[in-house]
Design a protein around this motif. Structure first.
Motif, PDB file in Angstrom:
ATOM      1  N   ASP A  54       0.808  -1.220   0.000  1.00 36.30           N
ATOM      2  CA  ASP A  54       0.000   0.000   0.000  1.00 36.30           C
ATOM      3  C   ASP A  54       0.841   1.270   0.000  1.00 36.30           C
ATOM      4  N   ILE A  55       2.088   1.184   0.434  1.00 29.79           N
ATOM      5  CA  ILE A  55       2.966   2.362   0.400  1.00 29.79           C
ATOM      6  C   ILE A  55       4.040   2.224  -0.674  1.00 29.79           C
ATOM      7  N   GLY A  56       4.074   1.081  -1.332  1.00 32.00           N
ATOM      8  CA  GLY A  56       5.045   0.879  -2.398  1.00 32.00           C
ATOM      9  C   GLY A  56       6.460   0.708  -1.896  1.00 32.00           C
ATOM     10  N   GLY A  57       6.614   0.043  -0.744  1.00 31.30           N
ATOM     11  CA  GLY A  57       7.961  -0.148  -0.231  1.00 31.30           C
ATOM     12  C   GLY A  57       7.981  -0.728   1.164  1.00 31.30           C
ATOM     13  N   PHE A  58       8.854  -0.192   1.977  1.00 29.60           N
ATOM     14  CA  PHE A  58       9.088  -0.725   3.308  1.00 29.60           C
ATOM     15  C   PHE A  58       8.727   0.290   4.385  1.00 29.60           C
ATOM     16  N   ASP A  59       8.128  -0.206   5.437  1.00 30.42           N
ATOM     17  CA  ASP A  59       7.822   0.577   6.628  1.00 30.42           C
ATOM     18  C   ASP A  59       8.934   0.255   7.622  1.00 30.42           C
ATOM     19  N   VAL A  60       9.705   1.270   8.005  1.00 31.01           N
ATOM     20  CA  VAL A  60      10.901   1.073   8.825  1.00 31.01           C
ATOM     21  C   VAL A  60      10.758   1.862  10.123  1.00 31.01           C
ATOM     22  N   LEU A  61      10.831   1.160  11.225  1.00 32.27           N
ATOM     23  CA  LEU A  61      10.722   1.758  12.554  1.00 32.27           C
ATOM     24  C   LEU A  61      12.121   1.964  13.124  1.00 32.27           C
ATOM     25  N   VAL A  62      12.445   3.212  13.502  1.00 27.41           N
ATOM     26  CA  VAL A  62      13.773   3.527  14.044  1.00 27.41           C
ATOM     27  C   VAL A  62      13.639   4.256  15.383  1.00 27.41           C
ATOM     28  N   PRO A  63      14.712   4.264  16.165  1.00 28.03           N
ATOM     29  CA  PRO A  63      14.687   5.016  17.428  1.00 28.03           C
ATOM     30  C   PRO A  63      14.425   6.509  17.167  1.00 28.03           C
ATOM     31  N   ASP A  64      13.793   7.152  18.132  1.00 35.46           N
ATOM     32  CA  ASP A  64      13.420   8.564  17.996  1.00 35.46           C
ATOM     33  C   ASP A  64      14.607   9.464  17.658  1.00 35.46           C
ATOM     34  N   ALA A  65      15.741   9.269  18.320  1.00 38.94           N
ATOM     35  CA  ALA A  65      16.907  10.132  18.086  1.00 38.94           C
ATOM     36  C   ALA A  65      17.405  10.001  16.643  1.00 38.94           C
ATOM     37  N   GLU A  66      17.410   8.789  16.100  1.00 36.22           N
ATOM     38  CA  GLU A  66      17.832   8.592  14.707  1.00 36.22           C
ATOM     39  C   GLU A  66      16.834   9.235  13.751  1.00 36.22           C
ATOM     40  N   PHE A  67      15.564   9.127  14.068  1.00 33.22           N
ATOM     41  CA  PHE A  67      14.545   9.747  13.233  1.00 33.22           C
ATOM     42  C   PHE A  67      14.746  11.259  13.185  1.00 33.22           C
ATOM     43  N   GLU A  68      15.001  11.873  14.332  1.00 34.11           N
ATOM     44  CA  GLU A  68      15.215  13.325  14.375  1.00 34.11           C
ATOM     45  C   GLU A  68      16.417  13.737  13.535  1.00 34.11           C
ATOM     46  N   ARG A  69      17.530  12.983  13.632  1.00 33.70           N
ATOM     47  CA  ARG A  69      18.723  13.287  12.820  1.00 33.70           C
ATOM     48  C   ARG A  69      18.418  13.135  11.339  1.00 33.70           C
ATOM     49  N   LEU A  70      17.660  12.088  10.988  1.00 36.53           N
ATOM     50  CA  LEU A  70      17.284  11.878   9.590  1.00 36.53           C
ATOM     51  C   LEU A  70      16.431  13.036   9.096  1.00 36.53           C
ATOM     52  N   ARG A  71      15.444  13.416   9.888  1.00 38.80           N
ATOM     53  CA  ARG A  71      14.557  14.514   9.494  1.00 38.80           C
ATOM     54  C   ARG A  71      15.333  15.804   9.273  1.00 38.80           C
ATOM     55  N   GLU A  72      16.272  16.113  10.160  1.00 41.56           N
ATOM     56  CA  GLU A  72      17.100  17.308  10.008  1.00 41.56           C
ATOM     57  C   GLU A  72      17.959  17.230   8.751  1.00 41.56           C
ATOM     58  N   THR A  73      18.521  16.067   8.479  1.00 41.37           N
ATOM     59  CA  THR A  73      19.398  15.909   7.318  1.00 41.37           C
ATOM     60  C   THR A  73      18.631  16.092   6.021  1.00 41.37           C
ATOM     61  N   VAL A  74      17.478  15.460   5.882  1.00 42.94           N
ATOM     62  CA  VAL A  74      16.748  15.568   4.618  1.00 42.94           C
ATOM     63  C   VAL A  74      16.091  16.932   4.449  1.00 42.94           C
ATOM     64  N   ALA A  75      15.888  17.660   5.538  1.00 40.57           N
ATOM     65  CA  ALA A  75      15.330  19.007   5.426  1.00 40.57           C
ATOM     66  C   ALA A  75      16.335  19.969   4.812  1.00 40.57           C
ATOM     67  N   ASP A  76      17.624  19.710   5.045  1.00 39.74           N
ATOM     68  CA  ASP A  76      18.677  20.618   4.600  1.00 39.74           C
ATOM     69  C   ASP A  76      19.439  20.153   3.369  1.00 39.74           C
ATOM     70  N   THR A  77      19.290  18.904   2.972  1.00 38.32           N
ATOM     71  CA  THR A  77      20.156  18.334   1.945  1.00 38.32           C
ATOM     72  C   THR A  77      19.376  17.439   0.999  1.00 38.32           C
ATOM     73  N   ALA A  78      19.618  17.591  -0.297  1.00 42.16           N
ATOM     74  CA  ALA A  78      19.064  16.671  -1.292  1.00 42.16           C
ATOM     75  C   ALA A  78      20.013  15.488  -1.407  1.00 42.16           C
ATOM     76  N   LEU A  79      19.493  14.306  -1.168  1.00 39.99           N
ATOM     77  CA  LEU A  79      20.291  13.090  -1.259  1.00 39.99           C
ATOM     78  C   LEU A  79      20.073  12.496  -2.643  1.00 39.99           C
ATOM     79  N   THR A  80      21.012  12.731  -3.549  1.00 45.85           N
ATOM     80  CA  THR A  80      20.794  12.409  -4.960  1.00 45.85           C
ATOM     81  C   THR A  80      21.653  11.268  -5.488  1.00 45.85           C
ATOM     82  N   ALA A  81      22.524  10.705  -4.667  1.00 45.89           N
ATOM     83  CA  ALA A  81      23.351   9.575  -5.099  1.00 45.89           C
ATOM     84  C   ALA A  81      22.976   8.350  -4.269  1.00 45.89           C
TER      85      ALA A  81
END
Length: 187
Positions: A54-81
Motif C-alpha cells: 500500500d505504500i510501495g515499499g518498506f515501513d521502517v521503525l527507528v529510534p526517535d533520536a535517529e529519526f530526528e537526525r534523519l529529518r534534520e538531514t533531509v530538510a537541509d540536503t538533497a540526497l541524490t546519489a
C-alpha cells in the motif's frame, strides 16, 4: 490453513539473525568511510522492517533520536546519489541503502531485509521492474510522522537476488543508481 495472528508470524530476520549483525557492522564501516571523506552521516538501526504494497515499499521503525537526525538531514540536503549493497542468506535478502548528497557533505545509511518469497515483496519487485519507485517510510515509535526515502531505480534492491554478479549466493553486491532518489520530507 489459518494464518497465525500478526504478532505470531515468523519474521525473516529470525532465520538469519547472525547475518543481520554482519550487515549492520558493514553499514557502520561504510558510514565510517563516508565520515572520513567529510560527510555528516546518519546511520539507521531499524527495530522492525515490514514490506507494504500500500505504500510501495518498506515501513521502517527507528529510534526517535535517529529519526530526528534523519529529518534534520533531509530538510537541509538533497540526497541524490544511491548505492545499494545486497547479500542473501536462508532466503532472506539483506540490503544496505546509502543515500548521499552529490557534494559528499551528507549521507544516510539504511539497512533493510526481506523474505524473497514474501508475496508483498514479490509485488514490490514486479512494480520495480515496471519502473515504479520504491519508498522507505522511516518513522519513530510515536508513528506521528515519517520521512520518505524514495528510490527511483528500485531494481537495485531486487536484481540478482538469488546470486551476486559472480553467480555465488550470499556475496555482497553493490549497485550505483544514476537516477538517484530524493529524500522527501515529512509526510
Amino acid at each position: 490453513m489459518d494464518q497465525p495472528p500478526e504478532g505470531d508470524r515468523e519474521r525473516p530476520i529470525d532465520r538469519a539473525a547472525g547475518h543481520w549483525e554482519a550487515v549492520v557492522d558493514d553499514m557502520a564501516a561504510t558510514a565510517d568511510r563516508l565520515r572520513e571523506a567529510g560527510a555528516d552521516v546518519v546511520e539507521l538501526h531499524p527495530g522492525d522492517i515490514v514490506p507494504r504494497a500500500d505504500i510501495g515499499g518498506f515501513d521502517v521503525l527507528v529510534p526517535d533520536a535517529e529519526f530526528e537526525r534523519l529529518r534534520e538531514t533531509v530538510a537541509d540536503t538533497a540526497l541524490t546519489a544511491t548505492d545499494v549493497f545486497r547479500a542473501e542468506e536462508s532466503g532472506v535478502t539483506f540490503a544496505v541503502a546509502v543515500l548521499a548528497a552529490s557534494d559528499g557533505s551528507a549521507a544516510v545509511c539504511c539497512p533493510l531485509y526481506y523474505d524473497r518469497a514474501d508475496e508483498t515483496v514479490q509485488s514490490l519487485q514486479r512494480a520495480a521492474r515496471d519502473g515504479d519507485p520504491l519508498r522507505t517510510f522511516v518513522r519513530p515509535l510515536a508513528n506521528e510522522e515519517a520521512v520518505v526515502l524514495q528510490f527511483d531505480d528500485a531494481d537495485v534492491f531486487f536484481e540478482a537476488d538469488a546470486t551476486d554478479e559472480t553467480g555465488e549466493s550470499g556475496e555482497q553486491t553493490g549497485s550505483d543508481g544514476t537516477d538517484a532518489p530524493e529524500a522527501d520530507g515529512d509526510e
